[in-house]
Enzyme design. Sequence first.
Site, PDB file in Angstrom:
ATOM      1  N   GLY A  96       0.837  -1.181   0.000  1.00 37.62           N
ATOM      2  CA  GLY A  96       0.000   0.000   0.000  1.00 37.62           C
ATOM      3  C   GLY A  96       0.873   1.232   0.000  1.00 37.62           C
ATOM      4  O   GLY A  96       2.095   1.156  -0.128  1.00 37.62           O
ATOM      5  N   GLY A  97       0.227   2.359   0.191  1.00 37.05           N
ATOM      6  CA  GLY A  97       0.995   3.593   0.158  1.00 37.05           C
ATOM      7  C   GLY A  97       1.954   3.716   1.320  1.00 37.05           C
ATOM      8  O   GLY A  97       2.931   4.463   1.236  1.00 37.05           O
ATOM      9  N   LYS A 116       3.446  -6.500   8.737  1.00 31.61           N
ATOM     10  CA  LYS A 116       3.454  -5.251   7.984  1.00 31.61           C
ATOM     11  C   LYS A 116       4.720  -4.473   8.316  1.00 31.61           C
ATOM     12  O   LYS A 116       5.050  -4.271   9.486  1.00 31.61           O
ATOM     13  CB  LYS A 116       2.215  -4.425   8.331  1.00 31.61           C
ATOM     14  CG  LYS A 116       2.033  -3.187   7.486  1.00 31.61           C
ATOM     15  CD  LYS A 116       0.670  -2.565   7.772  1.00 31.61           C
ATOM     16  CE  LYS A 116       0.356  -1.456   6.791  1.00 31.61           C
ATOM     17  NZ  LYS A 116      -1.016  -0.931   7.001  1.00 31.61           N
ATOM     18  N   ASP A 209     -10.344   5.591   8.421  1.00 26.96           N
ATOM     19  CA  ASP A 209     -10.156   5.227   7.017  1.00 26.96           C
ATOM     20  C   ASP A 209     -10.908   3.930   6.700  1.00 26.96           C
ATOM     21  O   ASP A 209     -10.399   3.053   6.015  1.00 26.96           O
ATOM     22  CB  ASP A 209      -8.670   5.062   6.705  1.00 26.96           C
ATOM     23  CG  ASP A 209      -8.399   4.962   5.196  1.00 26.96           C
ATOM     24  OD1 ASP A 209      -9.204   5.507   4.416  1.00 26.96           O
ATOM     25  OD2 ASP A 209      -7.408   4.329   4.811  1.00 26.96           O
TER      26      ASP A 209
END
Length: 1002
Positions: A96-97, A116, A209
């Site tokens: 992801g970003g 992650k 989010d």
Amino acid sequence: MNPPARKLLGKPGALEADEERSSFETTARSDAAGLPGATPESGRAGEENEMTPPAPPPPEAGDPLGKQLVKRALFPKRAQPVQLGRFTVLKLLGQGGMGVVYACYDDQLDRKVAVKVLHREVVREQETARKRLLREAQAMARLSHPNIVAVHEVGQEGGTVYVAMEFVRGLSLDAWAHEPRSWKEVLSVYLQAGRGLAAAHKAGLVHRDFKPQNAMISDEGQVKVLDFGLARLSDEDLREEDLAGARGGSEDATPLLMRPLTRMGVILGTPAYMSPEQHLGERATAESDQFSFCVSLYQSLYGRLPFSTESFAAMRDDVVHGRVAPAPSGSPVPSRVFKALRRGMMAAPRDRFVAMTELLAALERDPGAAYRRVAALAATAVVAGVAGMAATAGDAATPQCPDAGPELAGVWDDGRAAEVRASVQKKAPGRAAELVAAIEPKLARYAATWVQLRNDACRAHAEGRQTPHMFDLRTSCLDQRRAALAATVDAFALADATNLDDMVQTVAGLPPLDTCANVEALMATLPPPGEALMRARVQQHRETLARAEVHEHTAHPRLGLQLVESVLADAEAMTYEPLLAEANLRKGSLQIRDGAPTAALQSFDDALWTAIGVGHEVVAAVTSSRRGFLLAYQLKRPEQARTELRLMSALNRKIEQDVDNYSEFLNNVGAIHAIAGDWAEAREKWEEAVRLREQHGRHETPLGIGTLFNLGAHHVNTGRHEEAVPIFHQVIDRSERVSGPNHPDGAMYEVMLAHALTSLGRPREALARMQALQTRVDRGESKVARMTALVGLARAELALDDSGSALRHFVAAQAASPASFSSAGRSWIMVAAAAAGEVPTMEKARDEALAAINENTDVRGTTYQDILLRHGRALAALGRHREALEPLEQARSALVGSENPTHVWQRGRLSLELGRLRGRLAEHEAAETELRTAVAAFEAVLPPHNLELADALLALGEFALERQRPDEAAQWLSRAESIYVTTAEPDYAPLMQARAALARVR
């Protein structure tokens, strides 16, 4: 290995057969085994990815797969395999970003995890990104909820921060929604995600989010909310002392979750799902998550976003001004759902729902259900009035009620039946016809009976044969039954191939409809609240509890607990204490299924005393019954349960006419007596429960079959194998009629029958049944059933001295379902390996079996006793007689002084083995003492024709023969032969042995 306890579809009340006296050795098919959605894997490199990652950014030129970027982003100079702390990197899951997600293997806990880490080259502001990752970890670590992905560990490696999380096998909600789904299925899945957000808000966290890509649905149907990377503590959770510290101290001293991630005015989140306040650069709150959730659900329900997609400016303008696109014309989604979503997407946060829980309640609420009874009451009143007028005018016309069939539209109709058939076909194509045949007719009959009872209630009221109060009670009961039916049909969407058999039994065990026509039972219920809106609210919650009960029976207790918590969260409704008692009773039952017995005891306590206080007789009775079983069985406190039997009996005497609940009480009391060693009392209660169910036609239900099984297992556990055999034949026949011929429980019942046959000296008959069973289960999909059949086959072969085949089949059983193969199963491998002369295999199995014994093991329990007994037998089979004495003496020392008949029986077994060993060691006086002790113990607690007693008599006879005492030997041997011939096969080895010894005497 522990035999399976009959969980009776979630209601406590079943008792497992004793370890040694049970022919099958398998663990229970647990409905609460593990967290739904958490899928630990072996962690081998090269496994297929079972987690749908977010879409990765475009790869670099010349690197079409992006592999170089990934390697540089992690550890650019290190060779494979890469380690992150103790985690071995297996493969890339996605990017992801902000971070990269890898599948990793945790070798310490033998599980697969998702880890992650930060992009090192694509993230410019390293410190900000690091803080965001730590923020995500802290946010998620604060939460423990079935709908939020769990964080296992946070660490650093070479300056790189990583977070190890629960590995979820499944799909993100955006990918899941791409397949055609019914609106009910979509709503049900999003409600789970909403409960995860609600739990986060309760903990003081805001996600900031939420979107379909940040939630996953596991293969088991459990939804997990992911990526709390933008989360921060809500303002309400910042205590004054924390704020003071934040103001007065340095930034580094301030907890990360309490630091502002960005300055005011900087936009965070994903634009399409962001709230107006986020678009305007204002602080995000729980109401912002509510907005994002509604956008996501709208998109999944209607297939499009609720705002303009022509340009970012047009979308932002719609969002900021609260311009929500209307629902597409012709959409099957009810208008009430759209109205709830529109309120959740209001421009001003104050105009949205007060809390996420209120939004979820609005989405779940079906106002039609609350008011259908009122409408029907009004309609029948009108009909009755017209009938009176017609009678006055001499009109003989009979008033009619509208047919209730349409009230089951969308619950059970042709469309829903087709959905169930398609679901079963997709998940178990090989067994689809069999499963549908066991499911669909029962659902159809239940629905037809429901319609008939609804029509009968309407006509009885219209004709003046029942009061408005009774009509309301009947329709309220029927509405709860309809909710249970709807939840059962809905549950097929969550079921997989492994628990479709649970669904078969859930359908067969739907709550009885005849209760809703039982005037005496209905009149015994407490009156509903007087105020109309509160009455409708309580009814709605009762229907929610009915749906929660379905989850109790379908291996989804966490989902049921979420429903119960939504009921308990309604503080105003909880002022009606009968509902509070009902909710806590359901909560405790679900907690038992979820493996939380201590928490269940607290819930039962709350339910019991509330119910007693308000005179809720049914809840008080049922709670006391389940609470007693919980104390005796799961919490291992039978003596405490026995002291409460008088209270349980007094409470349940008031509901004797309630066949299901009263027979459950008898079943549970039987279990308490059995665990405490009160054999006669246990048998009496179980026999009474069986008679009661048979008298009222409730014997061919999962609970009725479970009680009959308990009675059969009790006969096995008390050495009454002749009485057990016909009972297990009945259990097998009834189970096939209720659940079909290939239900996994059928294997357990067959193996119990085979054990009873073997204990009667009929191992060849047992072997034939086990061979037929193995052929049958090999065609099925249940690994546990295959393991159970193989264990039964091996036990029969061992009884026939075919140790080589027995060993192969025990090992095959372990391989069929390693997770279900317990330490006691390994002890059987130990015995078979020793008999076959396979010493290394015996020693390996011994070490694995003995590893189960620790300081927490009950030394009088079956696991401890049987492992040591089999250890002694294995050593004796290898000729290591002196060494074999130790485990047998150790086991017996734990039973000294106990008058529990189970312990007396076990002491007899141990004395028999010790007597045989002492004789082989030429310790004649000690050998004779042990053998006589064994005979005395067996005579004290076993029926006179039990074959273990015959074995001890045979051993004494052979001992007397060896000591040149032929007259005494003849007496012992003649008694042994007379027992063997009553039930054993003509060529039964001990019978042949007794006759050979008698021939020597003569």
